[in-house]
Design an enzyme around this catalytic site. Sequence first.
Site, PDB file in Angstrom:
ATOM      1  N   SER A 146      38.814 -32.435  13.495  1.00  0.00           N
ATOM      2  CA  SER A 146      39.904 -32.000  12.615  1.00  0.00           C
ATOM      3  C   SER A 146      41.215 -32.203  13.370  1.00  0.00           C
ATOM      4  O   SER A 146      41.226 -32.288  14.614  1.00  0.00           O
ATOM      5  CB  SER A 146      39.736 -30.512  12.300  1.00  0.00           C
ATOM      6  OG  SER A 146      40.913 -29.965  11.755  1.00  0.00           O
ATOM      7  N   TYR A 159      38.087 -21.874  14.779  1.00  0.00           N
ATOM      8  CA  TYR A 159      37.928 -23.239  14.251  1.00  0.00           C
ATOM      9  C   TYR A 159      38.510 -24.245  15.235  1.00  0.00           C
ATOM     10  O   TYR A 159      37.858 -25.234  15.589  1.00  0.00           O
ATOM     11  CB  TYR A 159      38.626 -23.321  12.894  1.00  0.00           C
ATOM     12  CG  TYR A 159      38.443 -24.628  12.151  1.00  0.00           C
ATOM     13  CD1 TYR A 159      37.213 -24.973  11.594  1.00  0.00           C
ATOM     14  CD2 TYR A 159      39.507 -25.505  11.970  1.00  0.00           C
ATOM     15  CE1 TYR A 159      37.051 -26.158  10.883  1.00  0.00           C
ATOM     16  CE2 TYR A 159      39.355 -26.685  11.267  1.00  0.00           C
ATOM     17  CZ  TYR A 159      38.121 -27.007  10.723  1.00  0.00           C
ATOM     18  OH  TYR A 159      37.962 -28.191  10.022  1.00  0.00           O
TER      19      TYR A 159
END
Length: 279
Positions: A146, A159
């Site tokens: 990401s 995350y």
Amino acid sequence: MKSPTGARFLGRTAIVTGGGSGIGAALTRALVAAGTEVWCADIDLAAAERVVESIARPDKASAVRLDVCDADAVRDLVEAVVAARGRIDFMFNNAGIVIGGRTQLLALEQWNRIIDINLRGVVHGVHAAYPHMIAARGGHIVNTASAAGLMASGLLTSYSATKFAVVGLSNALRSEAAQYGVGVTVVCPSAVETPLLETGKVGDFRGRDFFLGAENSTRAYSPERLAEEVLAAVARGDGVLVVPRRTRIGWFVSRIAPRFIERRLIDFVRRQTSSSSVT
Ligand SMILES: NC(=O)c1ccc[n+]([C@@H]2O[C@H](COP(=O)([O-])OP(=O)(O)OC[C@H]3O[C@@H](n4cnc5c(N)ncnc54)[C@H](O)[C@@H]3O)[C@@H](O)[C@H]2O)c1
């Protein structure tokens, strides 16, 4: 018109984890369209089956239930593909979850869960597929990280931690795998239009508004467009794919002026949390 991926995917085999939704579903469809036989693996078997049924050539894709946290199950799937077709050409370690919210509100179970899926899930895929690729002197591992794995963000602490680890794993492995003819690509998009944007919200976390606000955008990226770009990046042998363009620019600025980006982030996170009484 000449395909940007040429014959790179023709007659190949691939496993896509998290293939039942969003980016994994788009990757499954794009791979089949490019001539690859795909094992669309998801913890949600019904979702994987729906993806396979929606494909013009369903004979070129199989839906399988797979929990990437289960190392034995990941290994068994890779072994089954190798036994059936003689090789595993592409391993897309894509399954992932997000947890967003104030770090002090996260239970230890949530930390463990996101590490298990986002990091250990990738480790299991690499551990199972990489030795076969070395033996075949070819293959490509594609890990979905990401933009949060390149630029850390408050309210996405767990995350970001897992995605930084996936970027590190991928970059380290690339320089080692090259001698065997094995490629490694890590995919680092910012917001993509998938169900993930509205999941994993803890406390007053705003989900989609947060992800779009973080990049000053009104629209998330299309998963289909991302899948096409991933295949093109793999065909070119690119190591890191960062999309969209403004995220590439943001990443560049974060490296030359990290304090500037950090101050922007502190302001952004403060604005995101200021209208709530949660502390
Ligand atoms: N959507 C975004 O904005 C975005 C941005 C950057 C990176 N990513 C990453 O892309 C990947 C795919 O996310 P998405 O946006 O398509 O999300 P999504 O929620 O649409 O799809 C994720 C899929 O993974 C599956 N999954 C979850 N846990 C699993 C497990 N333990 N084993 C196997 N499958 C499991 C889910 O059932 C689901 O089908 C993730 O790694 C995510 O972190 C997403």
